[in-house]
Motif scaffolding. Structure first.
Motif, PDB file in Angstrom:
ATOM      1  N   ALA A   1       0.824  -1.207   0.000  1.00 20.52           N
ATOM      2  CA  ALA A   1       0.000   0.000   0.000  1.00 20.52           C
ATOM      3  C   ALA A   1       0.859   1.258   0.000  1.00 20.52           C
ATOM      4  CB  ALA A   1      -0.937  -0.005   1.211  1.00 20.52           C
ATOM      5  N   LEU A   2       1.968   1.224   0.722  1.00 19.84           N
ATOM      6  CA  LEU A   2       2.865   2.378   0.755  1.00 19.84           C
ATOM      7  C   LEU A   2       3.359   2.727  -0.649  1.00 19.84           C
ATOM      8  CD1 LEU A   2       5.073   1.668   3.910  1.00 19.84           C
ATOM      9  CD2 LEU A   2       3.500   3.588   3.602  1.00 19.84           C
ATOM     10  N   PHE A   3       3.883   1.721  -1.336  1.00 24.99           N
ATOM     11  CA  PHE A   3       4.474   1.992  -2.640  1.00 24.99           C
ATOM     12  C   PHE A   3       3.418   2.169  -3.727  1.00 24.99           C
ATOM     13  CE2 PHE A   3       7.942   0.207  -0.195  1.00 24.99           C
ATOM     14  CZ  PHE A   3       8.950   1.120  -0.475  1.00 24.99           C
ATOM     15  N   ASN A   4       2.262   1.550  -3.533  1.00 27.36           N
ATOM     16  CA  ASN A   4       1.164   1.796  -4.461  1.00 27.36           C
ATOM     17  C   ASN A   4       0.721   3.259  -4.392  1.00 27.36           C
ATOM     18  OD1 ASN A   4      -0.320  -0.072  -6.297  1.00 27.36           O
ATOM     19  ND2 ASN A   4      -2.086   0.893  -5.361  1.00 27.36           N
ATOM     20  N   LEU A   5       0.804   3.818  -3.183  1.00 21.14           N
ATOM     21  CA  LEU A   5       0.492   5.232  -3.000  1.00 21.14           C
ATOM     22  C   LEU A   5       1.443   6.102  -3.822  1.00 21.14           C
ATOM     23  CD1 LEU A   5      -0.914   7.588  -1.470  1.00 21.14           C
ATOM     24  CD2 LEU A   5       0.797   7.273   0.321  1.00 21.14           C
ATOM     25  N   VAL A   6       2.734   5.790  -3.765  1.00 24.11           N
ATOM     26  CA  VAL A   6       3.719   6.551  -4.543  1.00 24.11           C
ATOM     27  C   VAL A   6       3.423   6.441  -6.036  1.00 24.11           C
ATOM     28  CG1 VAL A   6       6.150   6.785  -5.156  1.00 24.11           C
ATOM     29  CG2 VAL A   6       5.517   6.242  -2.820  1.00 24.11           C
ATOM     30  N   PHE A   7       3.220   5.223  -6.503  1.00 22.36           N
ATOM     31  CA  PHE A   7       2.997   5.009  -7.930  1.00 22.36           C
ATOM     32  C   PHE A   7       1.729   5.708  -8.398  1.00 22.36           C
ATOM     33  CE2 PHE A   7       5.367   0.719  -7.448  1.00 22.36           C
ATOM     34  CZ  PHE A   7       6.582   1.382  -7.525  1.00 22.36           C
ATOM     35  N   SER A   8       0.693   5.698  -7.561  1.00 22.51           N
ATOM     36  CA  SER A   8      -0.580   6.295  -7.962  1.00 22.51           C
ATOM     37  C   SER A   8      -0.502   7.811  -8.043  1.00 22.51           C
ATOM     38  CB  SER A   8      -1.684   5.875  -6.981  1.00 22.51           C
ATOM     39  OG  SER A   8      -2.924   6.428  -7.369  1.00 22.51           O
ATOM     40  N   VAL A   9       0.047   8.459  -7.022  1.00 21.17           N
ATOM     41  CA  VAL A   9       0.118   9.925  -7.071  1.00 21.17           C
ATOM     42  C   VAL A   9       1.092  10.381  -8.155  1.00 21.17           C
ATOM     43  CG1 VAL A   9      -0.557  10.231  -4.651  1.00 21.17           C
ATOM     44  CG2 VAL A   9       1.874  10.083  -5.229  1.00 21.17           C
ATOM     45  N   THR A  10       2.099   9.554  -8.425  1.00 23.21           N
ATOM     46  CA  THR A  10       3.007   9.899  -9.520  1.00 23.21           C
ATOM     47  C   THR A  10       2.255   9.898 -10.840  1.00 23.21           C
ATOM     48  OG1 THR A  10       4.886   8.935  -8.345  1.00 23.21           O
ATOM     49  CG2 THR A  10       5.137   9.287 -10.711  1.00 23.21           C
ATOM     50  N   ARG A  11       1.435   8.882 -11.053  1.00 19.60           N
ATOM     51  CA  ARG A  11       0.677   8.793 -12.301  1.00 19.60           C
ATOM     52  C   ARG A  11      -0.247   9.998 -12.459  1.00 19.60           C
ATOM     53  NH1 ARG A  11      -0.386   4.492 -15.837  1.00 19.60           N
ATOM     54  NH2 ARG A  11      -1.346   5.431 -17.680  1.00 19.60           N
ATOM     55  N   VAL A  12      -0.835  10.463 -11.375  1.00 18.72           N
ATOM     56  CA  VAL A  12      -1.778  11.580 -11.444  1.00 18.72           C
ATOM     57  C   VAL A  12      -1.070  12.897 -11.736  1.00 18.72           C
ATOM     58  CG1 VAL A  12      -3.435  12.960 -10.123  1.00 18.72           C
ATOM     59  CG2 VAL A  12      -3.479  10.461  -9.966  1.00 18.72           C
ATOM     60  N   PHE A  13       0.067  13.131 -11.081  1.00 17.71           N
ATOM     61  CA  PHE A  13       0.705  14.443 -11.165  1.00 17.71           C
ATOM     62  C   PHE A  13       1.961  14.464 -12.041  1.00 17.71           C
ATOM     63  CE2 PHE A  13      -1.481  14.288  -6.990  1.00 17.71           C
ATOM     64  CZ  PHE A  13      -2.457  15.229  -7.255  1.00 17.71           C
ATOM     65  N   GLU A  14       2.212  13.388 -12.783  1.00 16.15           N
ATOM     66  CA  GLU A  14       3.424  13.352 -13.602  1.00 16.15           C
ATOM     67  C   GLU A  14       3.376  14.326 -14.775  1.00 16.15           C
ATOM     68  OE1 GLU A  14       3.734   9.289 -14.726  1.00 16.15           O
ATOM     69  OE2 GLU A  14       2.156   9.385 -16.252  1.00 16.15           O
ATOM     70  N   GLN A  15       2.206  14.542 -15.352  1.00 17.45           N
ATOM     71  CA  GLN A  15       2.142  15.472 -16.489  1.00 17.45           C
ATOM     72  C   GLN A  15       2.442  16.905 -16.064  1.00 17.45           C
ATOM     73  OE1 GLN A  15      -1.412  14.867 -18.925  1.00 17.45           O
ATOM     74  NE2 GLN A  15      -1.172  12.643 -18.738  1.00 17.45           N
ATOM     75  N   PRO A  16       1.833  17.415 -14.981  1.00 17.17           N
ATOM     76  CA  PRO A  16       2.246  18.744 -14.507  1.00 17.17           C
ATOM     77  C   PRO A  16       3.730  18.794 -14.135  1.00 17.17           C
ATOM     78  CG  PRO A  16       0.164  18.128 -13.518  1.00 17.17           C
ATOM     79  CD  PRO A  16       0.669  16.918 -14.237  1.00 17.17           C
ATOM     80  N   ALA A  17       4.256  17.697 -13.584  1.00 19.33           N
ATOM     81  CA  ALA A  17       5.682  17.664 -13.227  1.00 19.33           C
ATOM     82  C   ALA A  17       6.546  17.762 -14.476  1.00 19.33           C
ATOM     83  CB  ALA A  17       6.004  16.393 -12.445  1.00 19.33           C
TER      84      ALA A  17
END
Length: 414
Positions: free
Chosen positions: A238-254
């Motif tokens: 769950a910890l690392f799934n959290l990282v992967f998920s928020v990365t997917r959401v905010f990667e385009q603005p990044a």
């Protein structure tokens, strides 16, 4: 059978989201949504998936696999058209909630249909080969679509979504050239040679051989999650799934914040598809080399170093996104195999569904809460901080709880 399999490949190609994914978030930004609103609507999708998983599965069993797949395609066409029309947070939240319905209608159903069809002719040994080629076809189409997504967006921001709607629509007439399977459609097959034994369950090894009641399912889930070998791997995942998920959401603005043009997003997403394909192909070899414990421990140092690096040099966020996809593609099947090996046949689907729901809820919560923080500190700094903090937490959890345990059977004691 050859013609039938080719039509199946064509249907699987119609499931691609390659046109819209590379520009989905920047499109919402162009419609006036900020990062908090984008996190909210992305979280809506994940929460809706949890809500709709059981109802759409029930409807799929009642209506039949082919009908369920057709409904998924119809809803997908509506969703893509809805993206082109939406211009508010509420509008995009409604589109994403509907998108979750389409997603849950299609999840696993196409593979289940194929397995039943092959089993009817004694060709189930061909399942892995055909699904592998179908996945390759889907990745190829998705990569090609991604390459054109940025260009289409520069011509008209709505064009990638309309193109994806057209692609999904192609799957509908193809579906109705495919035969029904016996049990799932509630009646005999259209062609006697295509008949299969009656079965309303997904035949993959991740599913139960027979359904269990709600109360029994709750008891099985509670019992299994009380076991340290299951409980701690779920917490770790769950910890690392959290990282992967928020990365997917905010990667385009990044990526946009470090100078990647919109037209270049599609090229990068095509590259992401390539990396994912390569990572999938070497997963077995990596697993054989490092073992389950070694593969899953990789998450701690790789996430920590990769995400920490672009805190120092923001442009490194781009290669970090490639690393994220490769790492997730390798570790996910290893984690799933570990859980499968530690649950009994009766209740396996319940446990796997419970684990999936837990990870989805954690990810959805992270998306909703993370948007406001990302808006305040910037998407690159936000993602870097989340990655480093989760890596440290994962390391502590690894040392303190030993989430990977050798014994397949254990007690509820920690």
């Amino acid at each position: 059978m050859g013609s039938l399999v080719r039509r199946y490949y064509l249907y699987r190609a119609s499931l691609s989201s390659g046109f819209y994914v590379p520009v989905s978030v920047v499109y919402m930004e162009s419609r006036g949504l900020g990062l908090p609103e984008i996190g909210l609507v992305q979280g809506t999708f994940l929460f809706s998936m949890v809500v709709w998983e059981l109802p759409t599965g029930y409807l799929g069993d009642r209506l039949g696999r082919r009908t369920a797949l057709a409904l998924g395609s119809v809803v997908t066409v509506a969703v893509m058209a809805g993206f082109a029309l939406a211009d508010s947070t509420l509008g995009f939240a409604a589109v994403y909630a509907l998108w979750a319905v389409a997603w849950t209608f299609k999840t696993g159903t196409a593979d289940a249909w194929l397995y039943e069809l092959l089993a009817s002719g004694g060709d189930e040994d061909e399942f892995s080969r055909i699904t592998g080629r179908a996945d390759s076809t889907l990745r190829l189409v998705s990569g090609g679509a991604a390459l054109s997504a940025g260009l289409l967006y520069t011509l008209d921001p709505a064009l990638p979504f309309l193109a994806n709607a057209a692609l999904a629509a192609i799957g509908l007439p193809v579906l109705f050239t495919l035969p029904r399977t016996h049990g799932a459609d509630g009646r005999g097959p259209e062609d006697p040679d295509d008949g299969v034994p009656s079965s309303d369950e997904d035949p993959s090894p991740d599913r139960d051989p027979s359904p269990i009641g709600v109360r029994e399912a709750a008891g099985v889930l509670r019992e299994q999650l009380s076991r340290p070998s299951i409980r701690w791997i779920v917490a770790y995942a769950a910890l690392f799934n959290l990282v992967f998920s928020v990365t997917r959401v905010f990667e385009q603005p990044a990526m946009r914040s470090v100078g990647v043009p919109v037209a270049g997003l599609g090229v990068l997403y095509a590259g992401f598809k390539l990396v994912s394909a390569v990572a999938s192909s070497v997963t077995g070899a990596v697993h054989d080399r490092l073992g389950t414990r070694g593969v899953l421990f990789l998450l701690v140092p790789v996430v920590g170093v990769t995400y920490g690096a672009f805190a120092l040099l923001p442009v490194l966020v781009v290669p970090a996104l490639f690393v994220r996809r490769g790492l997730q593609r390798i570790t996910r099947p290893v984690r799933t195999e570990y859980v499968n090996d530690r649950v009994e046949d009766v209740g396996r689907a319940t446990v796997l569904s419970g684990v999936s729901m837990a990870l989805t809820l954690v990810s959805g919560t992270g998306n909703v809460l993370g948007g406001r923080i990302a808006e305040a500190v910037g998407p690159v700094r936000f993602l870097s901080t989340v990655g480093v903090v989760v890596s440290l937490a994962g390391g502590i959890l690894w040392i303190g709880t030993r989430p990977i345990r050798d014994a397949p059977a254990d007690t509820a004691a920690s």
